[in-house]
Design an enzyme around this catalytic site. Sequence first.
Site, PDB file in Angstrom:
ATOM      1  N   THR A  61      30.446  31.010  64.050  1.00 33.82           N
ATOM      2  CA  THR A  61      30.713  30.086  62.961  1.00 33.82           C
ATOM      3  C   THR A  61      29.601  29.034  62.908  1.00 33.82           C
ATOM      4  O   THR A  61      28.660  29.075  63.707  1.00 33.82           O
ATOM      5  CB  THR A  61      32.117  29.451  63.089  1.00 33.82           C
ATOM      6  OG1 THR A  61      32.409  28.726  61.905  1.00 33.82           O
ATOM      7  CG2 THR A  61      32.226  28.530  64.298  1.00 33.82           C
ATOM      8  N   LYS A  65      25.049  30.751  62.585  1.00 38.61           N
ATOM      9  CA  LYS A  65      24.926  32.073  61.963  1.00 38.61           C
ATOM     10  C   LYS A  65      23.483  32.542  61.814  1.00 38.61           C
ATOM     11  O   LYS A  65      23.198  33.738  61.869  1.00 38.61           O
ATOM     12  CB  LYS A  65      25.624  32.081  60.600  1.00 38.61           C
ATOM     13  CG  LYS A  65      27.137  31.938  60.689  1.00 38.61           C
ATOM     14  CD  LYS A  65      27.791  32.064  59.322  1.00 38.61           C
ATOM     15  CE  LYS A  65      29.294  31.951  59.412  1.00 38.61           C
ATOM     16  NZ  LYS A  65      29.965  32.171  58.109  1.00 38.61           N
ATOM     17  N   ASP A 101      31.326  38.273  55.909  1.00 40.07           N
ATOM     18  CA  ASP A 101      31.806  37.377  54.850  1.00 40.07           C
ATOM     19  C   ASP A 101      31.796  38.075  53.493  1.00 40.07           C
ATOM     20  O   ASP A 101      32.715  37.900  52.684  1.00 40.07           O
ATOM     21  CB  ASP A 101      30.933  36.113  54.780  1.00 40.07           C
ATOM     22  CG  ASP A 101      31.188  35.174  55.948  1.00 40.07           C
ATOM     23  OD1 ASP A 101      32.308  35.197  56.493  1.00 40.07           O
ATOM     24  OD2 ASP A 101      30.273  34.411  56.311  1.00 40.07           O
ATOM     25  N   GLY A 127      27.746  26.656  43.296  1.00 41.91           N
ATOM     26  CA  GLY A 127      27.190  26.365  44.607  1.00 41.91           C
ATOM     27  C   GLY A 127      25.981  27.232  44.891  1.00 41.91           C
ATOM     28  O   GLY A 127      25.802  28.301  44.280  1.00 41.91           O
ATOM     29  N   ALA A 128      25.144  26.773  45.843  1.00 41.31           N
ATOM     30  CA  ALA A 128      23.922  27.518  46.155  1.00 41.31           C
ATOM     31  C   ALA A 128      23.636  27.523  47.651  1.00 41.31           C
ATOM     32  O   ALA A 128      22.485  27.645  48.068  1.00 41.31           O
ATOM     33  CB  ALA A 128      22.741  26.912  45.387  1.00 41.31           C
ATOM     34  N   GLY A 130      24.878  28.982  51.757  1.00 43.22           N
ATOM     35  CA  GLY A 130      24.963  30.291  52.388  1.00 43.22           C
ATOM     36  C   GLY A 130      26.086  31.146  51.835  1.00 43.22           C
ATOM     37  O   GLY A 130      25.920  32.353  51.639  1.00 43.22           O
ATOM     38  N   ALA A 131      27.240  30.527  51.576  1.00 42.21           N
ATOM     39  CA  ALA A 131      28.370  31.294  51.034  1.00 42.21           C
ATOM     40  C   ALA A 131      28.034  31.841  49.654  1.00 42.21           C
ATOM     41  O   ALA A 131      28.351  32.988  49.329  1.00 42.21           O
ATOM     42  CB  ALA A 131      29.611  30.421  50.970  1.00 42.21           C
ATOM     43  N   ILE A 216      36.768  29.926  47.449  1.00 43.72           N
ATOM     44  CA  ILE A 216      36.716  30.337  48.853  1.00 43.72           C
ATOM     45  C   ILE A 216      37.274  29.263  49.776  1.00 43.72           C
ATOM     46  O   ILE A 216      37.451  29.516  50.971  1.00 43.72           O
ATOM     47  CB  ILE A 216      35.292  30.748  49.285  1.00 43.72           C
ATOM     48  CG1 ILE A 216      34.353  29.539  49.348  1.00 43.72           C
ATOM     49  CG2 ILE A 216      34.741  31.842  48.388  1.00 43.72           C
ATOM     50  CD1 ILE A 216      33.043  29.857  50.071  1.00 43.72           C
ATOM     51  N   TYR A 218      40.092  27.270  51.590  1.00 41.04           N
ATOM     52  CA  TYR A 218      41.477  27.635  51.931  1.00 41.04           C
ATOM     53  C   TYR A 218      42.267  26.484  52.564  1.00 41.04           C
ATOM     54  O   TYR A 218      43.395  26.684  53.013  1.00 41.04           O
ATOM     55  CB  TYR A 218      41.521  28.870  52.840  1.00 41.04           C
ATOM     56  CG  TYR A 218      40.763  28.752  54.138  1.00 41.04           C
ATOM     57  CD1 TYR A 218      41.350  28.196  55.276  1.00 41.04           C
ATOM     58  CD2 TYR A 218      39.455  29.228  54.237  1.00 41.04           C
ATOM     59  CE1 TYR A 218      40.657  28.106  56.462  1.00 41.04           C
ATOM     60  CE2 TYR A 218      38.759  29.148  55.416  1.00 41.04           C
ATOM     61  CZ  TYR A 218      39.356  28.586  56.528  1.00 41.04           C
ATOM     62  OH  TYR A 218      38.663  28.490  57.716  1.00 41.04           O
ATOM     63  N   GLN A 246      37.687  39.177  56.408  1.00 39.57           N
ATOM     64  CA  GLN A 246      36.402  39.214  57.104  1.00 39.57           C
ATOM     65  C   GLN A 246      36.563  39.394  58.606  1.00 39.57           C
ATOM     66  O   GLN A 246      35.613  39.733  59.307  1.00 39.57           O
ATOM     67  CB  GLN A 246      35.578  37.950  56.798  1.00 39.57           C
ATOM     68  CG  GLN A 246      36.155  36.630  57.280  1.00 39.57           C
ATOM     69  CD  GLN A 246      35.885  36.328  58.734  1.00 39.57           C
ATOM     70  OE1 GLN A 246      34.880  36.766  59.285  1.00 39.57           O
ATOM     71  NE2 GLN A 246      36.788  35.581  59.363  1.00 39.57           N
TER      72      GLN A 246
END
Length: 276
Positions: A61, A65, A101, A127-128, A130-131, A216, A218, A246
């Site tokens: 996490t 990563k 992911d 958004g821009a 990693g996700a 995404i 939660y 995931q």
Amino acid sequence: MTKACVIGWPVEHARSPIIHNHWIKTYGITGSYGRELIEPGKVGSFLKNLRDLGYAGCNITVPHKEEALAALDDIDPTAAALGAVNTVWLDQDRLCGMNTDVPGFLANLDETVPEWTRRTTHAVVLGAGGAARGIVYGLVNSGVETVTVVNRSLDRAEAVAAIYPGRARALAMADVGGLLPRADLLINTTSLGMKGQPALDLPLDRLKPDAIVADIVYVPLKTSLLVEAEARGHAIVGGLGMLLHQAVPGFEHWFGVKPEVTRDLYDLVAADIEGR
């Protein structure tokens, strides 16, 4: 006894132990899953010593990563494309890794709105980070014709969109209102709407009635974005399902069983999030 863990800095917040220990109990496996607090800069040495520490593998996490990637012998194409890994396992003496992911996000969409690919020609990703990079990768490789990356800093959105010329494009957040009427799928990958963060303020009345809205985040289980979208009749996709899906590949690699994401598991993790 087979052991696995999640590593991070910090790591106390990680809910992976709830998920994996539930599966360990469900499938009658002699094993355990815990947490390891690993400082930045020490990830490589920890991974190289996985076997000596008694671990079959681990989850990664934030903020590890990217650092973990350099320590691996083999990585899957998704992790290579994104420059980030979140699941590691031992194969003989080789350290292998993947990024789950992306398949986790797609599996959550498949389960919640099974016909989403047929309904989605144009996806909008807010958004821009990693996700967002991972989700754009997943959408493009799932056949979505156009993906628009929207971010407060246009240059960051352009950097993500540039990876997929002809398929992805960039837009500043200030201009998102004019884009919404053309969106089939709207996805929030920012922290806006997360517990302790400001709400995501969007003119959802401009969305077409059959648009799908996903988040995404939660915590909370249902963000204000999803609450408003659901009230307007949109199909919604929460973030907890992505977290659960995931986790599946790692468990299968470590413990030799492909686990199911069930309602019981969802309720267990949801109860923890809600403090019940």
